[in-house]
Structure formats: C-alpha cells, structure tokens
Design a protein around this motif. Structure first.
Motif: not given
Ligand code: AMP
Ligand code: MG
Length: 268
Positions: A139-147, A155-163
């Motif tokens: 919870h509150g920790e997840r990051k999704i990296w976009v190539r 990476f081009f971007a990072v998305i901070k979203k849990d679910q």
C-alpha cells in the motif's frame, strides 16, 4: 488455446462457423466494443493486412500499394459473425488476430486465479501488459515504470499507483527498417500502413484486457483522437508519446490524460 481456436476460425473462413470457447467469445465482444468506439482503428480482423507485412516472420517486407488496396476491404469487424459460441468469417481471405487484446485477457485470468488462491499482494506481467493487486504490504509503495520508446535501457515515466492494470503498445516491439524508415507492427486499417506518429501508448485501467485493447487503439488513433478517447472513458487514463512531425530530428512529444497527472512523472 485461444491461438489454435482462432487458427481454426481462420482456416474455415468463407466456409463454415467454428465453435470457440467462452473466453474467445468474450475477447471478441470486448474487441468489437473498442472497434465501434474507434471507428475501426482497432480491428481484430486486420490479419489480411498483417499477412502482407509479415512482421511475425524473419523477413517482413513493405507491400505494394496495389497489394494493400486489394486486401484492405477484407478488414471489417462488422462482417465477423459471432454467435453464442461460434465465429464465422464470411469471406475466404478474412482472418482474425487477437494479438492486440489476448495477452491482457490472459493477465486478468491469472490475477483471478491468484486472488482465488488467497494472494493479496502481487503483480502479473506478460510482455508489456501488467496488473497489480495491492494489499497492506504494498500500500502506497507501488511504482510502475514505463519504458523509453527510443532508449532501450531507460524509462520514460513512472506511475505511482497501488492497484491497476497498465499496458503499453510500442513501435519498438516489432519492426524493421528499410531505406532509413521504420516499419512496425501496429497497422492503421484505414491506410494499411504502420500507424503514425505515436511511438508508445500506455493505458491505465482496472482490467488488463481493457488496458491492452485501448493501448493499441490509442496508438492507431494518434495523440489527439487518442487522448480524446481516453478522456471520454471514465475508466481510462493514459500517456501517449509521439514523434513531432514538424521537427527534422524527430523530437518526441507526449500527452497525459487529466486523471493521472498527479500520479505520473515524466523522467526521460
Ligand atoms: P499490442 O502489442 O497490444 O499493441 O498488439 C500489437 C498486435 O496487434 C500486432 O502484432 C498485431 O497482431 C495486432 N494489430 C496490429 N494492428 C492492429 C489494429 N489496428 N487493430 C487490432 N490489432 C492490431
Ligand atoms: Mg494491445
């Protein structure tokens, strides 16, 4: 599997309806919805055009204008006859290709199985499509990296979203170069040529099947119509990276949908 079922549908094009599994029916119904919303920019019946380009082979090629003109009219999601458990392609040269949506569907299925087995913190990933399920651990920790679409190790971007589910369609996934021009695997059914000027389209949605289908659709629609489609759909957010056509050295531009501005950071 889905692939062999679709193989049989294609082999029997112009001849008979073929029985398919409930999964394939669901995928085709979802695809049809996206096709309707995009006036056919997304179309799983684009196989006759893909056969010309032959991206899945070791020697893809640029087809002639005549070849494209000859096949283009075979691409028509409206002509696909879907019954409760059969699919029929009315013309012998028609063909379906679920490559733009089936992976997302498979990710959702894997998520459902893991949830049923009691897992509450995990990520399922399949070649560009992923879905996360967050519990207390993450919870509150997840990051999704976009190539980065042009720098393979960045990476081009990072998305901070849990679910959420995230899918990216990129022109770097399958392409060849000829006479200094890049030809890639996402085909605009209107022209029969690789869609321009998007180089990567990332969609964030609740389900991976949705993210997958709309990522391909937005890629074909382009930055303006693509963003419009995202904003029109309450369940969708997205990042579109595109080549600025006016610049000679092909600079990249990007657009982000309103609902994700707070959670996304461009890091390129
Ligand atoms: P994706 O990586 O999800 O964007 O899917 C790309 C794949 O979708 C391609 O390799 C083709 O098999 C298929 N495809 C290409 N163009 C289209 C299109 N306009 N509509 C639907 N599927 C497409
Ligand atoms: Mg896709």
């Amino acid at each position: 599997s889905d692939a062999s079922e679709i193989g049989r549908v294609n082999l029997n094009a112009g001849q008979r309806a073929v029985q398919v599994s409930p999964d394939v029916v669901k995928i085709i119904l979802q695809a049809r919805k996206v096709s309707l919303e995009t006036q056919g920019a997304f179309d799983i019946s684009a196989l006759p055009l893909q056969r010309l380009w032959n991206f899945k082979s070791s020697n893809p090629r640029v087809p002639t204008k005549e070849e494209i003109a000859e096949k283009r009219h075979l691409v028509d999601f409206r002509a696909v006859v879907l019954d409760s458990n059969t699919v029929f392609l009315p013309r012998p040269e028609m063909g379906l290709d679920l490559g733009a949506i089936a992976k997302g569907y498979a990710v959702d299925q894997a998520v459902a199985i893991l949830k049923k087995d009691g897992y509450s913190d995990f990520m399922v990933e399949a070649g560009g499509d992923l879905r996360t399920v967050a519990g207390e651990l993450t919870h509150g920790e997840r990051k999704i990296w976009v190539r980065h679409p042009r720098k393979p190790d960045e990476f081009f971007a990072v998305i901070k979203k849990d679910q959420c589910a995230v899918a990216t369609s990129g022109d770097y996934e399958r392409f060849f170069e000829k006479d200094g021009q890049r030809f890639h695997h996402i085909i605009d059914p209107v022209t029969g040529y690789p869609a321009r000027p998007v180089v990567s389209a990332t969609i964030i949605a609740e389900e991976a099947v949705i993210a997958d289908a709309y990522a391909t659709a937005v890629f074909v629609l382009g930055p303006d119509r693509g963003l419009e489609l995202i904003e029109k759909n309450p369940g969708l957010e997205g990042l579109i990276v595109f080549e600025k056509e006016s610049e000679s050295d092909s600079m990249l531009g990007w657009k982000v949908s309103k609902g994700i501005v707070e959670e996304i950071e461009i890091v390129n």
